[in-house]
Design an enzyme around this catalytic site. Structure first.
Site, mmCIF file in Angstrom:
data_model
loop_
_atom_site.group_PDB
_atom_site.id
_atom_site.type_symbol
_atom_site.label_atom_id
_atom_site.label_comp_id
_atom_site.label_asym_id
_atom_site.label_seq_id
_atom_site.Cartn_x
_atom_site.Cartn_y
_atom_site.Cartn_z
ATOM 1 N N CYS A 8 31.934 12.880 8.736
ATOM 2 C CA CYS A 8 31.675 11.408 8.898
ATOM 3 C C CYS A 8 32.716 10.961 7.660
ATOM 4 C CB CYS A 8 30.587 11.165 8.918
ATOM 5 S SG CYS A 8 30.300 9.241 8.739
ATOM 6 N N CYS B 236 34.246 3.507 9.785
ATOM 7 C CA CYS B 236 34.078 2.778 11.171
ATOM 8 C C CYS B 236 32.820 1.755 11.003
ATOM 9 C CB CYS B 236 33.543 3.662 12.289
ATOM 10 S SG CYS B 236 34.459 5.262 11.975
ATOM 11 N N THR C 175 25.404 4.756 5.677
ATOM 12 C CA THR C 175 26.747 5.762 5.651
ATOM 13 C C THR C 175 27.948 4.981 4.711
ATOM 14 O OG1 THR C 175 26.274 6.295 7.795
ATOM 15 C CG2 THR C 175 28.387 6.870 7.217
ATOM 16 N N GLU D 243 24.876 9.489 3.035
ATOM 17 C CA GLU D 243 23.945 8.529 3.527
ATOM 18 C C GLU D 243 22.962 8.151 2.273
ATOM 19 O OE1 GLU D 243 23.993 7.382 6.565
ATOM 20 O OE2 GLU D 243 25.330 9.180 7.374
ATOM 21 N N HIS E 47 30.090 0.254 17.629
ATOM 22 C CA HIS E 47 30.020 1.542 16.784
ATOM 23 C C HIS E 47 29.644 2.545 17.653
ATOM 24 C CE1 HIS E 47 29.932 3.236 13.213
ATOM 25 N NE2 HIS E 47 28.419 3.562 13.022
ATOM 26 N N TYR F 266 31.954 6.523 18.031
ATOM 27 C CA TYR F 266 31.192 7.832 17.913
ATOM 28 C C TYR F 266 32.080 9.150 18.863
ATOM 29 C CZ TYR F 266 27.393 7.458 14.884
ATOM 30 O OH TYR F 266 26.802 7.259 13.545
ATOM 31 N N CYS G 269 34.317 9.840 17.196
ATOM 32 C CA CYS G 269 34.786 10.559 15.950
ATOM 33 C C CYS G 269 34.074 12.007 15.929
ATOM 34 C CB CYS G 269 34.072 9.798 14.619
ATOM 35 S SG CYS G 269 32.198 9.726 14.723
ATOM 36 N N GLU H 186 23.336 12.777 12.693
ATOM 37 C CA GLU H 186 23.872 11.412 12.456
ATOM 38 C C GLU H 186 24.308 11.215 14.082
ATOM 39 O OE1 GLU H 186 27.664 10.835 10.646
ATOM 40 O OE2 GLU H 186 26.755 8.971 9.916
#
Ligand code: SF4
Ligand code: FE
Length: 494
Positions: free
Chosen positions: A109, A113, A200, A266, A301, A305, A307, A455
């Protein structure tokens, strides 16, 4: 007062990964890890890989400006795409393309974002509040974004409150601080208190955008607060979360870390009576807009993801390498498992990129991705990476869990024996075999399994949150009438 040299460095705009890392130094943040205050997060071996992941976003903007920057009409300049308010559908789609690429480059991560999605959600919601209440939030917010673009700052978005008893609303909790709230209203600003969970990349940011995390009622007015806080505000304390195998970074060596360079981050943020001046407040008491803000943010968001498909690309590659090093690359069942992984990965991407392509213009002028498809994307993300992790471990073999350590490979007694017996196919270095197995371990049960699996499950809302949104938008009555029409059931019948 003498100006600290590091403070001067921080007043210069950030240009690349290295200047980003410098901008984080000397901030004297109150960060705790394993019960101890961290003197300088940028130098902490467990924290640094998460900083490297954010630094990679800055370097990508230099290497591939067409992918990772955009022309902003807010500041009339090219800006990092993570700071860009979308101006057309292509901007929304380009975010996904950049996210996938960064997932491929970092295998974790890369944290930015959240801020990107938060500015796009706040851009529309501040506009709507102003229209309803003749407030001045939107202009302030544009000015905040303009300054962040100019300085090339990293923004964090903080939505998740501790929430206490889930059956009660914010103002019904026995401790009123379990949701972030305004505790004092003064001329020129407000004082806020509370905590935000699972944040995050928060201490890798320059600003935290605090936002309410759920629908609010009129009695929850003090909880309807959206504001920007500088990360080095002395009223903030950060308690760093543990990630599986994170302390391997303290052991020296690098093979056992699997991905020694990059990790996610986190942390819990404690907000202890922080004063926020008016110019950094973007919602203050307009409780009826909280649900809309959450929906806008999560639609952005949840399709961000994709990502994880970049991480999926890395995992598919690692699984294929492991099989190849074992000499079974041509086996039909191996190929089939790799195809299955690719199918799952592209299914996630398909829904996310479709949500972005279906983006529609808002009244504030930016573009909002399709909510239903965004939720389907995120819901796929809560499942498919687990199946892909299973397939990757299957292809890796049991050695992924029993491989001796880097130190054993270096040991004068054990090293030669390990290199003899852990040889795979001819022509493959034993160390490379170990490295790829450690990468699969890192992503499926080690430090970056947090980013790839947990996550994926809970970030941007746990699975049930997406099912609620899917249920709201699946237009069941419309679908029933389609079926009735084809089956010849008269409209008058149910
Ligand atoms: Fe970005 Fe993915 Fe990390 Fe969320 S989980 S901040 S979308 S990289
Ligand atoms: Fe997230």
């Amino acid at each position: 007062m003498a100006v600290r040299p590091d403070a001067v460095a921080r007043t210069a705009p950030i240009t690349d990964g290295a200047s980003y890392v410098e901008s984080l130094r000397g901030r004297n943040l109150r960060v705790y890890f394993l019960g101890e205050r961290v003197a300088e997060p940028a130098d902490h071996p467990v924290i640094r890989p998460s900083i490297n992941a954010v630094a990679r976003t800055y370097d990508l903007a230099v290497e591939q400006p067409e992918l990772a920057t955009a022309w902003s009409s807010i500041s009339n300049r090219r800006v990092n795409r993570f700071l860009h308010v979308t101006e057309n559908t292509e901007d929304v789609v380009a975010q996904n393309r950049m996210q996938r690429r960064l997932g491929q480059l970092t295998g974790t991560c890369f944290q930015r974002c959240v801020g990107m999605d938060a500015i796009n959600a706040l851009f529309t919601v501040t506009h709507e509040i102003d229209r309803a209440h003749s407030t001045a939030y939107h202009g302030r917010f544009r000015e905040f974004v303009r300054r962040a673009q100019e300085m090339n700052h990293t923004l964090g978005g903080a939505m998740t409150d501790p929430k206490g008893d889930r059956s009660r609303g914010p103002s019904e909790q026995s401790d009123p601080d379990l949701f972030v709230r305004v505790v004092e209203r003064r001329a020129g600003g407000v004082v806020i208190r509370g905590a935000k969970m699972h944040q995050t990349g928060c201490l890798n940011s320059h600003w935290i955008l605090v936002m309410p995390g759920m629908r609010l009622r009129s009695e929850d007015r003090d909880y309807a607060i959206a504001a920007a806080i500088p990360v080095d505000d002395p009223g903030l304390t950060f308690i760093y979360g543990r990630q599986s195998c994170d302390t391997r970074a303290l052991e020296g060596g690098e093979v056992d870390q699997g991905n020694a360079q990059f990790a996610g981050q986190e942390a819990m943020i404690l907000i202890d009576d922080v004063f926020v001046p008016d110019e950094l407040i973007f919602m203050n008491g307009e409780h009826e807009f909280a649900a809309g803000l959450v929906e806008r943010f999560t639609a952005y968001h949840r399709r961000s993801y994709v990502c994880k498909t970049g991480l999926g690309d890395v995992l598919i590659g690692a699984a294929a390498l492991a099989a190849d090093y074992n000499g079974v690359a041509a086996a039909p069942h191996v190929k089939d498992k790799l195809i299955e992984m690719a199918h799952l990965n592209e299914t996630i991407y398909g829904a996310g990129i479709a949500s972005s392509h279906e983006a529609r213009r808002t009244e504030a002028g930016n573009y909002q991705p399709d909510d239903l498809l965004a939720n389907v994307c995120k819901h796929n993300v809560t499942r498919f990476p687990y199946e892909m992790a299973r397939l990757a471990q299957d292809l890796a073999g049991g050695l992924v869990a029993t491989l001796p350590s880097e130190k054993d490979f270096e040991g004068p007694e054990t090293g030669p024996m390990l290199k003899k017996y852990l040889k795979g196919r001819d022509g493959v270095r034993v160390e490379d075999r170990a490295r790829v197995l450690r990468l699969i371990e890192n992503m499926t049960m080690g430090r970056n399994a947090v980013g790839y699996l947990t996550e994926s499950l809970h970030g941007a809302g746990s699975p049930q949150a997406q099912r609620v949104q899917i249920a709201r938008q699946m237009k069941l009555e419309e679908k029933k009438s389609l079926a009735r029409a084809l089956a010849g059931i008269p409209k008058s019948e149910k």
